[in-house]
Design a protein around this motif. Structure first.
Motif, mmCIF file in Angstrom:
data_model
loop_
_atom_site.group_PDB
_atom_site.id
_atom_site.type_symbol
_atom_site.label_atom_id
_atom_site.label_comp_id
_atom_site.label_asym_id
_atom_site.label_seq_id
_atom_site.Cartn_x
_atom_site.Cartn_y
_atom_site.Cartn_z
ATOM 1 N N GLN A 49 7.943 3.286 3.226
ATOM 2 C CA GLN A 49 8.709 4.288 3.964
ATOM 3 C C GLN A 49 10.189 3.976 3.801
ATOM 4 O O GLN A 49 10.577 2.808 3.743
ATOM 5 C CB GLN A 49 8.366 4.261 5.468
ATOM 6 N N THR A 71 2.200 7.671 7.898
ATOM 7 C CA THR A 71 3.584 7.472 8.293
ATOM 8 C C THR A 71 3.688 7.006 9.732
ATOM 9 O O THR A 71 2.943 7.445 10.604
ATOM 10 C CB THR A 71 4.334 8.808 8.175
ATOM 11 N N LEU A 72 4.637 6.096 9.963
ATOM 12 C CA LEU A 72 5.003 5.738 11.326
ATOM 13 C C LEU A 72 6.264 6.509 11.682
ATOM 14 O O LEU A 72 7.227 6.526 10.915
ATOM 15 C CB LEU A 72 5.300 4.247 11.455
ATOM 16 N N TYR A 73 6.238 7.153 12.839
ATOM 17 C CA TYR A 73 7.419 7.852 13.333
ATOM 18 C C TYR A 73 8.050 7.004 14.421
ATOM 19 O O TYR A 73 7.367 6.565 15.347
ATOM 20 C CB TYR A 73 7.027 9.228 13.892
ATOM 21 N N PHE A 74 9.356 6.809 14.284
ATOM 22 C CA PHE A 74 10.038 5.927 15.220
ATOM 23 C C PHE A 74 10.863 6.705 16.231
ATOM 24 O O PHE A 74 11.437 7.757 15.930
ATOM 25 C CB PHE A 74 10.961 4.965 14.470
ATOM 26 N N PHE A 114 13.965 4.886 5.597
ATOM 27 C CA PHE A 114 14.587 5.389 6.814
ATOM 28 C C PHE A 114 16.106 5.358 6.667
ATOM 29 O O PHE A 114 16.659 4.519 5.954
ATOM 30 C CB PHE A 114 14.251 4.515 8.030
ATOM 31 N N TYR A 140 7.750 8.933 3.015
ATOM 32 C CA TYR A 140 6.582 8.075 3.028
ATOM 33 C C TYR A 140 5.903 8.284 1.685
ATOM 34 O O TYR A 140 5.583 9.398 1.304
ATOM 35 C CB TYR A 140 5.631 8.448 4.168
ATOM 36 N N VAL A 168 -1.752 2.867 11.379
ATOM 37 C CA VAL A 168 -0.717 2.127 10.647
ATOM 38 C C VAL A 168 -1.094 1.927 9.193
ATOM 39 O O VAL A 168 -0.251 1.990 8.301
ATOM 40 C CB VAL A 168 -0.451 0.765 11.311
ATOM 41 N N LEU A 203 4.247 -1.115 3.628
ATOM 42 C CA LEU A 203 2.978 -1.296 4.329
ATOM 43 C C LEU A 203 2.137 -2.271 3.529
ATOM 44 O O LEU A 203 1.787 -2.000 2.383
ATOM 45 C CB LEU A 203 2.265 0.051 4.450
ATOM 46 N N ASN A 222 13.158 9.311 9.605
ATOM 47 C CA ASN A 222 12.217 9.255 8.490
ATOM 48 C C ASN A 222 12.756 10.017 7.289
ATOM 49 O O ASN A 222 13.121 11.185 7.404
ATOM 50 C CB ASN A 222 10.887 9.882 8.889
ATOM 51 N N ARG A 234 0.816 -1.207 0.000
ATOM 52 C CA ARG A 234 0.000 0.000 0.000
ATOM 53 C C ARG A 234 0.854 1.263 0.000
ATOM 54 O O ARG A 234 0.480 2.297 -0.551
ATOM 55 C CB ARG A 234 -0.916 -0.005 1.215
#
Lengths: 109, 116
Positions: A33, B104-107, A35, A48, B100, A90, A45, A30
């Motif tokens: 991301q 965006t997921l922020y870590f 990193f 995305y 989720v 995702l 980040n 879907r």
């Protein structure tokens, strides 16, 4: 199961040069991301993307859901770009973020 | 901006003891929190996914009995590693986001667990 295949596993660049990292997905994802993990372990980040291309400074990323891949382009590499880069996709059905195994980038003077 | 703080950053515990780690979201609502463990070999394993007001979903090989998680509000989550042994060592990362499946997921920077 769902998999994220990341390449290359390691990359060495001289300052000022560039390259591309790639992630292939074994199923439709879907979103993706990207990193950067620094030497202290922090996940920074970068992007995305649910589709298309995004650019931020010397970085550009593309996500092609239909062809199941994503790329991260680095241009004019600097020493501080060194670190490990991870893509994470995702999944469409479970909503989980699945990580690739990472690309360790070393930028040399 | 969206920030996620994790503490402690590093911890050492004796084999068979337990330790608790915390995750704080600042600047956004952490509707969903995903806890991951990064092994010494750098691979990421999803431990569980927590959504406020919903049941916490644990992945295979991870259980609530071993890794109890609390997610009481939109800014905080905690996870405990009970009865820690050598195979539990690694970097525990908290990823928080609005949802989720949507965002965006922020870590955080992670909690590095060493077990003696």
């Amino acid at each position: 199961g769902d998999q994220v295949e990341q390449s290359p596993s390691a990359l060495s660049l001289h300052e000022g040069t560039g390259s591309a990292l790639r992630c292939n997905f074994t199923t439709t994802m879907r979103a993706v991301q990207w990193f950067q993990q620094n030497s202290r372990g922090s996940l920074i980040n970068l992007f995305y993307l649910a589709s298309g291309t995004k650019e931020n400074g010397r970085l550009k990323s593309t996500f092609n859901s239909k062809e199941s891949y994503s790329t991260l382009h680095i241009r004019d590499a600097q020493l501080e770009d060194s670190g490990t880069y991870f893509c994470a996709a995702l999944t469409g059905n479970t909503g989980k973020l699945i990580f690739g195994l990472g690309t360790t980038l070393q930028v040399q003077p | 901006g969206a920030l996620v703080y994790q503490y402690p950053r590093r911890t050492i515990c004796k084999s068979g003891t337990s330790m608790r780690m915390e995750c704080q979201a600042v600047g956004f609502q952490a509707t969903s929190v995903a806890w991951y463990r990064q092994s010494p070999q750098k691979t990421f394993e999803l431990i569980a996914l927590s959504t406020v007001n919903s049941a916490i979903k644990y992945e295979q090989n991870f259980t609530q009995e071993k890794f109890p998680i609390s997610h009481p509000n939109l800014s905080f989550s905690s996870m405990t590693v009970l009865n820690a042994y050598l195979e539990d060592r690694g970097l525990y990362l908290c990823g928080a986001g609005l949802g989720v499946s949507q965002n965006t997921l922020y870590f955080g920077a992670g909690t590095r667990l060493s077990v003696l």
